[in-house]
Each structure stands twice: as structure tokens, then as C-alpha cells.
Write an enzyme that holds these catalytic residues in place. Structure first.
Site: not given
Ligand code: GRF
Length: 197
Positions: A12, A92, A94, A108, A110, A149, A151, A179, A181
Site C-alpha cells: 500500500g 488481480r 479484472l 492503474n 504500472h 486488456e 495494462d 521518483q 509512482e
Molecule cells: C509496486 O511495484 C507498484 O508498482 C505496483 O504494485 C507494487 C506494490 O505497490 N503497482 P504498493 O506498495 O502496494 O502500492
């Protein structure tokens, strides 16, 4: 006020970045009305509970089928009355039924520059292992709309991060989180909440 529900599966840290950005004003006009995890022990649920945010765990194994699990998730999400679903470390895939239920309402994060290192099987550390194996000099993160699809939805924002000599997958993952996400996901939410998207 944009009401969002955040779907999580693990630590999280992206959820925490959203919570912090709302608290420090980097995200305005936004309220997290539900955090839902498909894993009962996801630390992300604790992060939500620490801030008094409604949180639920819906473990697929408690349901007779994936469809029943998704139906319950849709019911909970709709009951929360929110307008945007944010997948933040949600692991997961969807179904088309789910993604069509929320057209252009699911985003999302990625951990690569899509279209590199994405698609089925590319999540978490595996993404960074592949980037290092390929020897790319630059990687990063992408926020995109979610469709059926994996991603594959329209790209909304990206941020590049340099790979450094000697990087391990773990070190690179951390750098991409810090840096990229944790910066672009709150930025996109703030843009949507303030009709800049
Ligand atoms: C991270 O690698 C993020 O890039 C991907 O899920 C992983 C865990 O994310 N979306 P978080 O720490 O649970 O937000």
C-alpha cells in the site's frame, strides 16, 4: 468532491502516497471513501485503518467463483458511491464485465514505461527484473486507464527514472516508486478531481 475507492493487494505505498497528498494539499477536492483488498493481510488495509478510512478485504477464496467475488466487489464499490476506482498495487486481473462497468473510471499505476515490460505476468519485482535483464538505461512508471486488456488502456501520465550501475531489482523498484509512482499517481488523481483531464 471526487470520491475515490482504492483497490490494493499488498504494502500500500501507493495508497499511502495518495493519503499523504490529500493531507498535504497536493491532491485537492478528493476523498477516499473505500479501500478494498483482495488479500486479508494486506498492510495497505492497516494504512487505511490508521486514517479512519473504510476498508474491506474480499478474499476470492471466500467466494464460490471469481464472478461472485467480482459481483461483491462491484456491489461494495457502488455502495461507496465513488466516481473513480484507483488500482494501487492491485494484483488481480479484472474481467471485461468489471472494466465495462466503469468505463474510463478505473486508473492503474504500472511500474514501467508502457508499452515496455507490461502485460500478463508483468507485475511487482518481475517488471524490474526484466528491465535489468534487457539492460535498459531508462525505465519509470505509467498511469493509464484500465480496460479489458492487461495494462492496455489509454496512457494518462508517465515519469522516467534512470537505471543505475549495480541496481538490483529491489533497489530499482524502490527508486521507481519514490521518483515516479508516488508522484504521478497523486498528480493524475488531482487532475481528475479538478477537471484538468
Ligand atoms: C509496486 O511495484 C507498484 O508498482 C505496483 O504494485 C507494487 C506494490 O505497490 N503497482 P504498493 O506498495 O502496494 O502500492
Amino acid at each position: 468532491m471526487l470520491k475515490i475507492r482504492v483497490l490494493v493487494s499488498g504494502g500500500g505505498t501507493n495508497l499511502q502516497a495518495i493519503i499523504d497528498a490529500i493531507e498535504n494539499g497536493k491532491i485537492t477536492n478528493t476523498q477516499i471513501c473505500l479501500v478494498a483488498s483482495n488479500k486479508k493481510n494486506a498492510y495497505a488495509l492497516e494504512r487505511a485503518a490508521n486514517k479512519g478510512i473504510k476498508n474491506i478485504a474480499l478474499s476470492k477464496k471466500d467466494f464460490e467463483s471469481a464472478e461472485k467475488w467480482e459481483e461483491k466487489l462491484i456491489e461494495e464499490i457502488d455502495a461507496s458511491g465513488a466516481e473513480l476506482v484507483v488500482l494501487a498495487g492491485f494484483l488481480r486481473v479484472l474481467s471485461e464485465k468489471f472494466t465495462k462497468h466503469y468505463p474510463d473510471k478505473i486508473i492503474n499505476i504500472h511500474p514501467s514505461l508502457i508499452p515496455s515490460f507490461c502485460g500478463p505476468g508483468y507485475y511487482g519485482l518481475k517488471v524490474h527484473e526484466e528491465a535489468l535483464k534487457k539492460g535498459v538505461k531508462v525505465t519509470g512508471a505509467t498511469v493509464h486507464f484500465v480496460n479489458e486488456e492487461v495494462d492496455g488502456g489509454r496512457i494518462i501520465a508517465q515519469k522516467a527514472v534512470y537505471v543505475q550501475d549495480g541496481d538490483t531489482p529491489e533497489v530499482l523498484q524502490r527508486r521507481v516508486m519514490e521518483q515516479a509512482e508516488w508522484i504521478i499517481l497523486p498528480q493524475v488523481i488531482d487532475d481528475i478531481a479538478n477537471n484538468r483531464l
